[in-house]
Design an enzyme around this catalytic site. Structure first.
Site, PDB file in Angstrom:
ATOM      1  N   PHE A 137      13.553 -32.036  18.991  1.00 56.11           N
ATOM      2  CA  PHE A 137      14.181 -31.315  20.037  1.00 56.11           C
ATOM      3  C   PHE A 137      14.845 -32.549  20.822  1.00 56.11           C
ATOM      4  CE2 PHE A 137      14.369 -30.174  24.577  1.00 56.11           C
ATOM      5  CZ  PHE A 137      14.882 -28.966  24.424  1.00 56.11           C
ATOM      6  N   ASP A 222      15.056 -41.289  21.124  1.00 53.31           N
ATOM      7  CA  ASP A 222      14.842 -40.480  22.125  1.00 53.31           C
ATOM      8  C   ASP A 222      13.581 -40.493  22.923  1.00 53.31           C
ATOM      9  OD1 ASP A 222      14.709 -38.274  23.963  1.00 53.31           O
ATOM     10  OD2 ASP A 222      15.707 -36.783  22.702  1.00 53.31           O
ATOM     11  N   LYS A 251      14.130 -37.163  32.384  1.00 54.02           N
ATOM     12  CA  LYS A 251      12.961 -36.598  32.883  1.00 54.02           C
ATOM     13  C   LYS A 251      12.232 -37.526  34.169  1.00 54.02           C
ATOM     14  CE  LYS A 251      12.247 -33.095  29.671  1.00 54.02           C
ATOM     15  NZ  LYS A 251      12.469 -32.948  28.193  1.00 54.02           N
TER      16      LYS A 251
HETATM   17  C1  LIG Z   1      13.732 -32.454  27.386  1.00 49.54           C
HETATM   18  C2  LIG Z   1      14.203 -33.118  26.168  1.00 49.54           C
HETATM   19  C3  LIG Z   1      15.378 -33.430  26.264  1.00 49.54           C
HETATM   20  C4  LIG Z   1      16.598 -32.674  27.180  1.00 49.54           C
HETATM   21  O1  LIG Z   1      16.419 -32.972  28.483  1.00 49.54           O
HETATM   22  P1  LIG Z   1      17.188 -32.176  29.509  1.00 49.54           P
HETATM   23  O2  LIG Z   1      17.067 -32.910  30.704  1.00 49.54           O
HETATM   24  O3  LIG Z   1      16.575 -30.868  29.453  1.00 49.54           O
HETATM   25  O4  LIG Z   1      18.475 -32.011  28.962  1.00 49.54           O
HETATM   26  C5  LIG Z   1      15.961 -34.314  25.180  1.00 49.54           C
HETATM   27  N1  LIG Z   1      14.909 -35.170  24.292  1.00 49.54           N
HETATM   28  C6  LIG Z   1      13.583 -34.713  24.411  1.00 49.54           C
HETATM   29  C7  LIG Z   1      12.798 -35.419  23.490  1.00 49.54           C
HETATM   30  C8  LIG Z   1      13.264 -33.777  25.432  1.00 49.54           C
HETATM   31  O5  LIG Z   1      11.784 -33.558  25.573  1.00 49.54           O
END
Ligand SMILES: *Cc1c(COP(=O)(O)O)cnc(C)c1O
Length: 404
Positions: A137, A222, A251
């Site tokens: 994700f 990520d 986040k």
């Molecule tokens: C939440 C998330 C994203 C995307 O972040 P948004 O601020 O919702 O665009 C990307 N990578 C990971 C691992 C995430 O948990």
């Protein structure tokens, strides 16, 4: 019309919220419009790692909002540099590109990787490949959902961008086999969050680091959900003593108040962006930079990564001591837990609903995993409260299973 009906009537239905209408929050607690208090065991997918309305962060936000907020990157501000410097110090990387949402940081990493592939690695034009993981994700843009393996994220949103190759998560041999002369990067989460809090095998990141160095492939991680203390270290890659070539943050970077994200990388990668090549109207604005820098300072001053390590260990211990046929596995790292539910015996969404009735906010991810990820300021007694509620909920579900 009540608030739920109003949202349903006027909003797109791209979410299925639990039936609670929240109106204010402080620390680990959230109140609904009737004044009922809930323990937040979700913290907006790590966006609220500092707790709700942290006094230092609210003070920084309100003071800066009255000084300077948005001027665009057409000008310098007296706030951005210090924020970028701190990101580089913390990651031991060289340069950062600030954006707003996580997906934008991932898009930035993809652009950087391809540029590096063409201009440094000399991959033939339009041929660059990026290796990603099954169950990944990385956000919701069309490019990103194009390499997702989750049908719900992709259905009818194509055609998708080419140039991505998917391998099983945590399988170093599969990564090695997927690398070609056109591979510019691997792009992985350190622990898959939305995928169900999937922890790769010990040593995977270290092996991946060695493989990427040996094959001249960028290692991009990520850490949007896993980073900034969630797993008990500042960055989850530190558990294996490595440094990636680039990292995406988001986040918690916004301190639970604003969307702030960044791609942080080595000089030879970040320097490939020249004026005009990439940007964002709001990215790196003075308000966001101020709040994010304060969020990093608070994280250090309150040792939130250390708290996450210590309390996470306690939480996992307590959860693993629950003996319920409904639970298949309890996994996680730091204050980040996935409880795998036996779908024959219970439903993760139903358990989240039952927890809500006991004033615990949590949600399932995928259909069989209950994710628990509280603000990192949580106390032991509050963890005990959550464990108690969870035990009661599991007993209820088991009892109904027996009578059914
Ligand atoms: C939440 C998330 C994203 C995307 O972040 P948004 O601020 O919702 O665009 C990307 N990578 C990971 C691992 C995430 O948990």
């Amino acid at each position: 019309m009540n608030e739920i009906e109003r949202e349903q009537r006027y909003g797109a239905h791209n979410y299925a919220p639990l039936p609670v209408v929240l109106s204010h929050a402080k620390g680990v607690w959230v109140w609904d419009i009737e004044g009922t208090r809930y323990l937040d065991m979700m913290s907006a997918y790590s966006a609220v790692s500092h707790g709700h309305a942290h006094p230092r962060l609210v003070a920084a936000l309100t003071a800066q909002a009255q000084r300077l907020a948005i001027v665009s990157r057409a000008f310098y501000s007296d706030k951005l540099g210090a924020f970028l410097e701190r990101l580089c110090d913390l990651t031991t990387l060289d340069g950062a590109l600030p954006m707003n949402t996580g997906a934008e940081a991932v898009e930035t990493a993809i652009k950087a990787a391809r540029r590096w592939g063409y201009s440094v690695k000399r991959i033939p034009a339009e041929k660059a490949e990026i290796i990603v993981a099954d169950g990944n994700f990385h956000g919701r843009t069309t490019t990103i959902v194009g390499f997702s393996s989750e049908p719900a994220y992709r259905a009818d949103f194509g055609p998708f961008a080419p140039g991505f190759v998917r391998v099983p998560f945590g399988d170093i041999d599969a990564v090695r086999a997927a690398i070609t002369p056109n591979t510019c990067a691997v792009l992985f989460e350190t622990i898959q969050g939305e995928g169900g809090v999937i922890v790769p095998p010990d040593g995977f990141l270290r092996s991946l680091r060695d493989l990427c160095t040996e094959q001249n492939v960028l290692m991009l991680l990520d850490e949007i959900q896993s980073g900034l203390g969630r797993t008990g270290r500042w960055f989850a890659y530190q558990h294996e003593g490595i440094v990636p070539d680039g990292v995406m943050l988001g986040k918690a970077l916004g301190g639970g108040l604003l969307p702030v994200s960044a791609f942080v990388a080595r000089h030879d990668i970040i320097d490939l962006f020249e004026p005009g090549s990439h940007g964002s109207t709001f990215g790196g604005n003075a308000l966001a930079a101020t709040v994010a820098l304060e969020a990093l300072d608070v994280m250090a001053d309150e040792d939130l990564p250390g708290r996450s390590a210590e309390l996470g260990e306690y939480f996992l211990l307590r959860l693993r001591a629950i003996h319920s046929p409904v639970i298949r596995e309890v996994r996680g790292r730091g204050l980040w837990v996935g409880i795998e539910i036996d779908p024959a015996l219970a439903d993760a969404h139903d358990l989240a609903m039952r927890l809500l009735r006991r004033h615990i906010l949590a949600k399932e991810t995928r259909s069989t995993v209950l994710r628990l990820a509280p603000p990192l300021i949580i106390e032991r007694a509050e963890i005990d409260m959550c464990v108690g509620a969870l035990k009661a909920v599991l007993a209820e579900a088991e009892a109904e299973q027996v009578t059914a």
